[in-house]
Design a protein around this motif. Structure first.
Motif, PDB file in Angstrom:
ATOM      1  N   ASP A   9       0.864  -1.195   0.000  1.00 24.33           N
ATOM      2  CA  ASP A   9       0.000   0.000   0.000  1.00 24.33           C
ATOM      3  C   ASP A   9       0.895   1.238   0.000  1.00 24.33           C
ATOM      4  O   ASP A   9       1.746   1.385   0.888  1.00 24.33           O
ATOM      5  N   MET A  10       0.717   2.094  -0.973  1.00 24.17           N
ATOM      6  CA  MET A  10       1.539   3.298  -1.033  1.00 24.17           C
ATOM      7  C   MET A  10       1.201   4.214   0.144  1.00 24.17           C
ATOM      8  O   MET A  10       0.049   4.285   0.571  1.00 24.17           O
ATOM      9  N   ASP A  11       2.208   4.914   0.645  1.00 22.22           N
ATOM     10  CA  ASP A  11       1.963   5.844   1.749  1.00 22.22           C
ATOM     11  C   ASP A  11       1.427   7.160   1.183  1.00 22.22           C
ATOM     12  O   ASP A  11       1.966   7.664   0.197  1.00 22.22           O
ATOM     13  N   CYS A  12       0.426   7.710   1.817  1.00 20.81           N
ATOM     14  CA  CYS A  12      -0.189   9.012   1.444  1.00 20.81           C
ATOM     15  C   CYS A  12       0.015   9.274  -0.058  1.00 20.81           C
ATOM     16  O   CYS A  12       0.652  10.260  -0.442  1.00 20.81           O
ATOM     17  N   PHE A  13      -0.587   8.421  -0.870  1.00 13.32           N
ATOM     18  CA  PHE A  13      -0.152   8.319  -2.256  1.00 13.32           C
ATOM     19  C   PHE A  13      -0.242   9.639  -3.055  1.00 13.32           C
ATOM     20  O   PHE A  13       0.751  10.086  -3.630  1.00 13.32           O
ATOM     21  N   TYR A  14      -1.420  10.249  -3.095  1.00 16.06           N
ATOM     22  CA  TYR A  14      -1.538  11.463  -3.912  1.00 16.06           C
ATOM     23  C   TYR A  14      -0.610  12.566  -3.381  1.00 16.06           C
ATOM     24  O   TYR A  14      -0.085  13.374  -4.143  1.00 16.06           O
ATOM     25  N   ILE A  44      -8.119  14.894   0.163  1.00 16.12           N
ATOM     26  CA  ILE A  44      -8.224  13.473  -0.146  1.00 16.12           C
ATOM     27  C   ILE A  44      -6.935  12.731   0.199  1.00 16.12           C
ATOM     28  O   ILE A  44      -6.930  11.515   0.241  1.00 16.12           O
ATOM     29  N   ALA A  45      -5.869  13.456   0.451  1.00 12.43           N
ATOM     30  CA  ALA A  45      -4.632  12.799   0.899  1.00 12.43           C
ATOM     31  C   ALA A  45      -3.879  13.755   1.819  1.00 12.43           C
ATOM     32  O   ALA A  45      -3.887  14.973   1.616  1.00 12.43           O
ATOM     33  N   TYR A  48       2.351  12.354   5.887  1.00  9.14           N
ATOM     34  CA  TYR A  48       2.545  11.937   7.284  1.00  9.14           C
ATOM     35  C   TYR A  48       3.089  13.068   8.146  1.00  9.14           C
ATOM     36  O   TYR A  48       2.912  13.057   9.357  1.00  9.14           O
ATOM     37  N   ARG A  51       0.030  14.742   9.614  1.00 10.34           N
ATOM     38  CA  ARG A  51      -0.903  13.963  10.444  1.00 10.34           C
ATOM     39  C   ARG A  51      -0.777  14.217  11.954  1.00 10.34           C
ATOM     40  O   ARG A  51      -1.787  14.265  12.642  1.00 10.34           O
ATOM     41  N   ARG A  57      -8.175  13.427   6.292  1.00 11.97           N
ATOM     42  CA  ARG A  57      -8.897  13.394   5.021  1.00 11.97           C
ATOM     43  C   ARG A  57     -10.316  13.929   5.230  1.00 11.97           C
ATOM     44  O   ARG A  57     -10.926  13.670   6.261  1.00 11.97           O
ATOM     45  N   ASP A 116      -3.659   2.462  -5.333  1.00 13.35           N
ATOM     46  CA  ASP A 116      -2.342   2.421  -4.688  1.00 13.35           C
ATOM     47  C   ASP A 116      -2.114   1.173  -3.850  1.00 13.35           C
ATOM     48  O   ASP A 116      -1.292   1.175  -2.947  1.00 13.35           O
ATOM     49  N   LYS A 249       2.726   2.021   9.676  1.00 13.95           N
ATOM     50  CA  LYS A 249       2.857   2.838   8.497  1.00 13.95           C
ATOM     51  C   LYS A 249       3.437   4.170   8.930  1.00 13.95           C
ATOM     52  O   LYS A 249       3.192   4.560  10.066  1.00 13.95           O
ATOM     53  N   ARG A 498     -12.446   7.436  -7.296  1.00 12.78           N
ATOM     54  CA  ARG A 498     -12.928   7.284  -5.946  1.00 12.78           C
ATOM     55  C   ARG A 498     -14.362   7.766  -5.740  1.00 12.78           C
ATOM     56  O   ARG A 498     -14.983   7.390  -4.782  1.00 12.78           O
TER      57      ARG A 498
HETATM   58  N1  DCP Z   1      -8.334   8.708  -2.293  1.00 14.85           N
HETATM   59  C1  DCP Z   1      -9.389   9.516  -2.759  1.00 14.85           C
HETATM   60  N2  DCP Z   1     -10.571   9.550  -2.085  1.00 14.85           N
HETATM   61  C2  DCP Z   1     -10.744   8.809  -0.974  1.00 14.85           C
HETATM   62  C3  DCP Z   1      -9.712   7.960  -0.521  1.00 14.85           C
HETATM   63  C4  DCP Z   1      -8.492   7.955  -1.196  1.00 14.85           C
HETATM   64  O1  DCP Z   1      -9.232  10.185  -3.770  1.00 14.85           O
HETATM   65  N3  DCP Z   1     -11.906   8.868  -0.336  1.00 14.85           N
HETATM   66  C5  DCP Z   1      -7.038   8.710  -3.028  1.00 14.85           C
HETATM   67  C6  DCP Z   1      -6.037   9.601  -2.352  1.00 14.85           C
HETATM   68  C7  DCP Z   1      -5.072   8.669  -1.674  1.00 14.85           C
HETATM   69  C8  DCP Z   1      -5.149   7.429  -2.542  1.00 14.85           C
HETATM   70  O2  DCP Z   1      -6.483   7.400  -3.050  1.00 14.85           O
HETATM   71  O3  DCP Z   1      -3.771   9.204  -1.628  1.00 14.85           O
HETATM   72  C9  DCP Z   1      -4.841   6.151  -1.791  1.00 14.85           C
HETATM   73  O4  DCP Z   1      -5.741   5.953  -0.727  1.00 14.85           O
HETATM   74  P1  DCP Z   1      -5.312   5.323   0.642  1.00 14.85           P
HETATM   75  O5  DCP Z   1      -6.538   4.988   1.393  1.00 14.85           O
HETATM   76  O6  DCP Z   1      -4.316   4.239   0.430  1.00 14.85           O
HETATM   77  O7  DCP Z   1      -4.640   6.524   1.443  1.00 14.85           O
HETATM   78  P2  DCP Z   1      -3.208   7.160   1.295  1.00 14.85           P
HETATM   79  O8  DCP Z   1      -2.346   6.383   0.366  1.00 14.85           O
HETATM   80  O9  DCP Z   1      -3.355   8.621   1.001  1.00 14.85           O
HETATM   81  O10 DCP Z   1      -2.639   7.077   2.785  1.00 14.85           O
HETATM   82  P3  DCP Z   1      -2.098   5.793   3.550  1.00 14.85           P
HETATM   83  O11 DCP Z   1      -0.642   6.043   3.776  1.00 14.85           O
HETATM   84  O12 DCP Z   1      -2.855   5.796   4.832  1.00 14.85           O
HETATM   85  O13 DCP Z   1      -2.359   4.588   2.714  1.00 14.85           O
END
Ligand code: DCP
Ligand code: MG
Length: 525
Positions: A9-14, A44-45, A48, A51, A57, A116, A249, A498
């Protein structure tokens, strides 16, 4: 046969995509804001670094600035149609990650779980390593401090091991924190070493340890090729891998020692379980006034089976830490959807507005289908029109190649949508519409011959462009259209949308996991 599953799972991907675009943002608190003309903007992102300030979010820019004045807000680009965000750059980044994940070893099955996240079935891979390599050598390698530097064992014992050893003799806070970190690290290493010792005589443990080693190297490779950090979870099934991935994470990974599954589940909240994040989990919690999987397991099975007869068999397995859902080889989406919410006063109450938004969404969908057709050589056979008014209704429309044009498709979808309107008053839509979504699915591989020739032409053009790139023709490549075309063809896997909540599914007792939403998987029951 036990399996070995890794979840990446990518961290805080966007947020990382934005940090890579603007390298000065690395290491800083960053939020990615999705702007919407109806005033519904929200994060949406969240990186860390932001946080610890409580930034979450869903917050507005104002809310997060109050909590973290230094936060850098990046805006999601706006799309062309229907006031939609354009998340293409995040999809492209996702494709880069999947290209790395898909290239590591042919013995591994890769399933794209979201934009991600990927499940990897590493069973065959680790088994062939266990049987093909010298055990002493593996153990010595695994024991080396550089082998599992970011790995944590999650076995349900963590609570009892909380660090209570506060050293009051050390006055300086920094020194105290440093000592605490050192103690934590030595505890982590000790647990890892004890586990590796067990691997000398226990094959199941050895397989998990080899998968953890694999995940460490894979995450380094993802970082090297894409600059992105990720986390991972390793377990005997998808549920456990997903659950423990979140335990440490970011930039770390966790694994469950074989046999510790129930220990891990004991204190786990019901809604953190894959498949129980939605309606079913809530219903169980409310009905029995339970919060954790341990509490759920203590209920008599007869009670569960009385009240949740269709789910009880699946629940019994999950409570034992078992989950036999296979990792399905998949790097493309099974449905492509677009949708829009019209909350509160923004709800649609006239047919003119309804048609206006349907037109925008149809254009957006056609754009994405065209893109998908070129990339994945497939055609959608169904489009589901979904409306939320006072109730949710869906209708499925059969479509063919000729329908994948804005006007044609609109003329096909509009009568279907109109037929979902209640009430006799001309021009009025009552009860009003809160959401319109379109989802294309049931993809058929291959293209009609006419389509084939168009796609073939585009592919030929791409090859030509690649050759030119290899030589010296920078000026030829600077043509925007040509570059766009090339980039489109290069994208390998597509990110999910999403705002769309997934395809309709039916199932018997076993919740079918469809798409991801904010914190949990949306489950259609
Ligand atoms: N995303 C979105 N809308 C949402 C949830 C997520 O557009 N309601 C997008 C933004 C996130 C990406 O999808 O960056 C991946 O979602 P994750 O739930 O894996 O969350 P993150 O990658 O941002 O954080 P984490 O490090 O907790 O995985
Ligand atoms: Mg993520």
């Amino acid at each position: 046969m036990s399996r070995i599953i890794v979840l990446v799972d990518m961290d805080c991907f966007y947020a990382q995509v934005e940090q890579r675009d603007q390298p000065s943002l690395w290491g800083k608190p960053v939020g990615v804001l999705q702007y919407s003309a109806n005033g519904q903007s929200g994060l949406i992102a969240v990186s860390y670094e932001a946080r610890p300030f409580g930034v979450k979010r869903g917050m507005t820019a104002k809310q997060c600035k109050e909590l973290c004045p230094d936060i850098e807000i990046c805006l999601v680009p706006q799309g062309e149609h229907a006031d939609k965000a354009d998340i293409q750059k995040y999809r492209d980044a996702s494709s880069e990650v999947f290209a790395v994940l898909g290239s590591v070893d042919p013995r591994i099955t890769l399933e794209r779980a979201s934009v991600d996240e990927a499940f990897m079935d590493c069973t065959v891979y680790v088994e062939s390593r266990v049987s093909g390599e010298d055990r002493e050598e593996i153990i010595n390698r695994l024991l080396h401090p550089s082998c599992l530097p970011t790995s944590f064992i999650v076995d349900g014992e963590e609570e009892q091991e909380k660090d209570n050893e506060i050293d009051h003799d050390i006055a300086d806070e920094d020194t105290r924190n440093k000592e605490k970190e050192e103690r934590k690290e030595s505890k982590r290493r000790r647990k890892i070493e004890e586990f590796i010792e067990k691997c000398r005589y226990d094959d199941e443990c050895l397989k998990i340890a080899l998968a953890a080693e694999f995940a460490e190297r894979l995450r380094e490779k993802v970082k090297e090729k894409t600059q992105f950090y990720c986390s991972a979870g390793v377990g005997n099934n998808k549920m456990m891998a997903k659950l423990v991935c979140a335990a440490h994470k970011p930039r770390k990974q966790s694994f469950v020692p074989p046999g510790s599954e129930m220990g891990v589940l004991r204190r786990t909240s019901i809604t953190s379980i894959r498949g129980l994040g939605g309606k079913l989990g809530m219903a169980l919690m409310e009905r029995f006034r339970v919060n954790t999987m341990g509490e759920l397991s203590s209920l008599p099975i007869a009670v569960l089976s009385n009240e949740f007869p269709t789910h009880v068999d699946w629940l019994k397995k999950i409570m034992r830490g078992e989950d036999d859902e296979p990792v399905k080889a998949r790097t493309v989406q099974t449905s492509i959807g677009v949708g829009k919410n019209f909350p509160g006063k923004l709800a649609i109450s006239t047919t003119v507005e309804a048609r206006f938004w349907l037109e925008g969404l149809t254009k957006e969908l056609v754009k994405r289908l065209t893109d998908d057709r070129v990339r994945n050589r497939r055609m959608a056979q169904n489009i589901i029109v979904h409306l939320t008014t006072d109730v949710s209704t869906s209708k499925t429309v059969r479509v063919g190649a000729a329908d994948e044009k804005d006007d044609r498709l609109l003329e096909k979808l509009w009568p279907v949508m109109l037929s979902m309107r209640k009430g006799p008053t001309e021009g009025v839509w009552n009860p009003p519409i809160f959401n319109i979504s379109l989802s294309a699915g049931r993809f058929l591989d291959g293209l009609p011959s006419k389509e084939n020739s168009i796609v073939g032409w585009m592919e030929k053009r791409t090859r030509e462009l690649e050759q030119m790139e290899g030589s010296s023709s920078k000026e030829i490549l600077s043509g925007d259209a040509a570059l766009d075309e090339k980039r489109r063809l290069e994208r390998e896997a597509e990110g999910d949308e999403r705002e769309w909540e997934g395809e309709e599914v039916t199932c018997m007792g076993v919740p079918t996991i469809v798409e991801e939403d904010e914190d949990c998987l949306i489950v259609e029951e």
